[in-house]
Design a protein around this motif. Sequence first.
Motif, PDB file in Angstrom:
ATOM      1  N   VAL A 149      -0.584  -0.588  -4.248  1.00  0.00           N
ATOM      2  CA  VAL A 149       0.384  -0.807  -5.321  1.00  0.00           C
ATOM      3  C   VAL A 149       0.108  -2.156  -5.974  1.00  0.00           C
ATOM      4  N   TYR A 150      -0.059  -3.182  -5.135  1.00  0.00           N
ATOM      5  CA  TYR A 150      -0.513  -4.464  -5.659  1.00  0.00           C
ATOM      6  C   TYR A 150      -1.251  -5.228  -4.565  1.00  0.00           C
ATOM      7  N   SER A 151      -2.057  -6.178  -4.998  1.00  0.00           N
ATOM      8  CA  SER A 151      -2.779  -7.076  -4.101  1.00  0.00           C
ATOM      9  C   SER A 151      -2.512  -8.500  -4.554  1.00  0.00           C
ATOM     10  N   ALA A 152      -2.133  -9.371  -3.617  1.00  0.00           N
ATOM     11  CA  ALA A 152      -1.889 -10.780  -3.911  1.00  0.00           C
ATOM     12  C   ALA A 152      -3.002 -11.610  -3.281  1.00  0.00           C
ATOM     13  N   PHE A 153      -3.618 -12.501  -4.079  1.00  0.00           N
ATOM     14  CA  PHE A 153      -4.752 -13.265  -3.574  1.00  0.00           C
ATOM     15  C   PHE A 153      -4.873 -14.578  -4.319  1.00  0.00           C
ATOM     16  N   ARG A 154      -5.691 -15.466  -3.791  1.00  0.00           N
ATOM     17  CA  ARG A 154      -5.948 -16.762  -4.408  1.00  0.00           C
ATOM     18  C   ARG A 154      -7.304 -16.720  -5.108  1.00  0.00           C
ATOM     19  N   TYR A 157       0.831  -1.204   0.000  1.00  0.00           N
ATOM     20  CA  TYR A 157       0.000   0.000   0.000  1.00  0.00           C
ATOM     21  C   TYR A 157       0.869   1.258   0.000  1.00  0.00           C
ATOM     22  N   ASP A 158       0.521   2.202  -0.871  1.00  0.00           N
ATOM     23  CA  ASP A 158       1.238   3.473  -0.977  1.00  0.00           C
ATOM     24  C   ASP A 158       0.507   4.529  -0.146  1.00  0.00           C
ATOM     25  N   ARG A 159       1.090   4.884   0.988  1.00  0.00           N
ATOM     26  CA  ARG A 159       0.448   5.852   1.877  1.00  0.00           C
ATOM     27  C   ARG A 159       0.334   7.230   1.238  1.00  0.00           C
ATOM     28  N   SER A 160       1.345   7.649   0.497  1.00  0.00           N
ATOM     29  CA  SER A 160       1.341   9.003  -0.057  1.00  0.00           C
ATOM     30  C   SER A 160       0.269   9.175  -1.128  1.00  0.00           C
ATOM     31  N   ALA A 161      -0.017   8.115  -1.889  1.00  0.00           N
ATOM     32  CA  ALA A 161      -1.050   8.170  -2.929  1.00  0.00           C
ATOM     33  C   ALA A 161      -2.400   7.712  -2.412  1.00  0.00           C
ATOM     34  N   ARG A 162      -2.419   7.096  -1.195  1.00  0.00           N
ATOM     35  CA  ARG A 162      -3.621   6.441  -0.654  1.00  0.00           C
ATOM     36  C   ARG A 162      -4.179   5.480  -1.699  1.00  0.00           C
ATOM     37  N   LEU A 163      -3.291   4.607  -2.160  1.00  0.00           N
ATOM     38  CA  LEU A 163      -3.596   3.726  -3.280  1.00  0.00           C
ATOM     39  C   LEU A 163      -2.832   2.416  -3.114  1.00  0.00           C
TER      40      LEU A 163
END
Length: 308
Positions: A76-81, A68-74
């Motif tokens: 960056v990537y999510s890893a999931f099954r 998670y990018d705190r400065s962008a409140r966005l």
Amino acid sequence: MATSACFALLAVLGCVPLAHADVTDHFHHPPGCQEFFYQGQPPSGFVGFSQTRLCQRLDGRIYFATLYDRSARLPVYSAFRFKYQAEGVPRGNGTDKTWKYEPQLVDPLSDGNMTLLTPAALRDPAVRRSQAVDGTYPLEVGGVRYVRGQLNPANLQGSRPSRSATYALTNAVPYPRPFHQAGWRPLLRKMAARVRRECGRSPAFLVSGAARQTKGKELWVPPRGKGRSAVPRLLWVAFCCGQGGASGAAVGYPWANGRLALGPLGELGPYETREVSLRQLEVALAVQMGRNSVRIYSGGCHGPASEN
């Protein structure tokens, strides 16, 4: 918030105890977080100064992992099954679409479970600084209507709790409604069909991401306010089958104007999406983010994978 102020004072005095937390220095702790990564290894080439690793927990269960990018409140990537269902958790029906926030981004000593976004939380300056709470979606900016999407989509999850966990601000991505309806949503359906066909009963490890604008003026929604979010310049998703090593990827340009150069992949126009190979995605991300090298699956996707 009083708790945040107390924590800041303790940090100055140097006597803050270590949190048990799901905001973590690496994805190997807490237990259960690394199972969302192929062979237990997170992507490489992404980590920056303002980024935080999150093991996303709801009601005591971890359902996916986020950089998670705190400065962008966005994210960056999510890893999931793919179609993940936690052991011992009923499949259930429907989805709780109530948005939640990550309290440990506000206070590292807080509980590790995502928390309902109450009116009090919406007003809390510490929450607003760390997560994109501003905006009632759909939200119009510059003649473009934006929706609050999900980097880890609920419809790729396998149970009511795992779908509900995707409604977290740390998984939220703003993008134009036409891009979602005509581009990204149909593309995700195609990718889901590929995963079912190519992975079969093998576990499928997915990583989806959002890349920020790196040159020129960045686009924000809403345009002002501490709780706003950056609009990603590029959205992407990749999958790797745990057995057999089949893989695939796709990219999308969620802006209403301009064109996005992706090196050997050429360009993407407004709202355009495209299926690509895993290696093509990695090269494009390195170009977009200005990195020497990016690996989605650090050891490569070649199977078989450990199920941890």
